[in-house]
Enzyme design. Structure first.
Site, short mmCIF file in Angstrom:
data_model
loop_
_atom_site.label_atom_id
_atom_site.label_comp_id
_atom_site.label_asym_id
_atom_site.label_seq_id
_atom_site.Cartn_x
_atom_site.Cartn_y
_atom_site.Cartn_z
N LEU A 43 -6.37 1.76 10.76
CA LEU A 43 -5.06 2.58 10.33
C LEU A 43 -4.23 1.40 10.30
O LEU A 43 -4.08 0.81 11.17
CB LEU A 43 -4.87 3.59 11.34
CG LEU A 43 -5.77 4.90 11.26
CD1 LEU A 43 -5.43 6.01 12.28
CD2 LEU A 43 -5.94 5.65 9.88
N ASP A 44 -3.14 1.28 9.35
CA ASP A 44 -2.30 0.27 9.35
C ASP A 44 -1.27 0.54 10.54
O ASP A 44 -1.25 1.62 10.93
CB ASP A 44 -1.51 -0.01 8.00
CG ASP A 44 -0.82 1.30 7.70
OD1 ASP A 44 -0.14 1.96 8.32
OD2 ASP A 44 -0.74 1.71 6.36
N ARG A 45 -0.39 -0.29 10.80
CA ARG A 45 0.40 -0.44 11.92
C ARG A 45 1.14 1.02 12.05
O ARG A 45 1.66 1.39 12.94
CB ARG A 45 1.19 -1.68 11.80
CG ARG A 45 1.98 -1.96 13.20
CD ARG A 45 2.54 -3.37 13.33
NE ARG A 45 3.91 -3.28 12.48
CZ ARG A 45 5.14 -2.89 13.23
NH1 ARG A 45 5.06 -2.46 14.50
NH2 ARG A 45 6.23 -2.67 12.37
N THR A 47 0.53 4.02 10.70
CA THR A 47 -0.08 5.19 10.49
C THR A 47 -0.42 5.74 11.81
O THR A 47 -1.10 4.75 12.72
CB THR A 47 -1.25 5.03 9.63
OG1 THR A 47 -0.88 4.52 8.11
CG2 THR A 47 -2.01 6.27 9.53
#
Length: 195
Positions: A43-45, A47
């Site tokens: 999950l990106d930073r 999200t």
């Protein structure tokens, strides 16, 4: 014996074992002293939400490899509006910038609409600061999207393809497992071996 953890990933940490700039999801699991643990997918930073942590490499692969087509559902808030035509495009597959094939079919449900000034106080301070230059009455669409792929920043890029800019994104389920609503951001719990 393998271990499986459900983690409610908070905003601001990255899905990595180590990072020079930001805290990582693995920082939350140091007390377990288990070097075999890894995040399942990314999950990106910015999200939040459901992320599994495990030391079972085979299960990790089953959950993340595109050939298994595990459904992942996210709640989103995005500046812009989604017409029936936009939803149809997202559900049939859109061409992401820099890609040469359409995304796999997705499921999209609009759950509400609001304005930027109404939702801004509930957003992370970083997002608040980045959004202040927009009109307070800018329309915001709320919804859920389910995908079976995991391309980099996929949902953000899919919504951008229909002229929407995501300002909040949270994964709420993966496969048949939903995020425990009692887990606060940054909290985790051990779960039974998922099927």
């Amino acid at each position: 014996m393998y271990h499986y953890y459900m983690f409610n990933k908070p905003y601001g940490c990255v899905s990595a074992r180590r990072d020079d700039r930001y805290p990582t999801v693995m920082d939350y699991f140091k007390e377990l002293n288990n070097d075999g643990l890894s995040p399942v997918g990314r999950l990106d930073r910015a999200t939040e939400g459901l992320l599994f942590i495990t030391d079972d490499g085979v299960w990790n692969q089953q959950m993340t490899h595109p050939s298994h087509q595990k459904e992942k559902t996210y709640e989103f808030a995005a500046m812009g509006t989604l017409s029936e035509e936009d939803i149809s495009r997202l559900e049939q597959g859109v061409l992401l910038k820099g890609a040469d094939t359409l995304t796999a079919p997705a499921k999209v449900q609009v759950t509400g609409t609001t304005t930027l000034c109404a939702i801004l106080p509930s957003l992370h301070p970083e997002i608040q600061a980045a959004s202040r230059h927009n009109r307070p009455e800018h329309p915001v669409v709320l919804g859920q999207i389910t995908v079976t792929e995991g391309k980099k920043h996929q949902i953000r890029r899919m919504l951008k393809a229909v002229r929407c800019c995501i300002i909040s994104l949270k994964r709420i389920s993966a496969g048949s497992i939903s995020l425990d609503e009692n887990l606060k951001p940054g909290e985790w719990k051990e779960i039974a071996p998922p099927r």
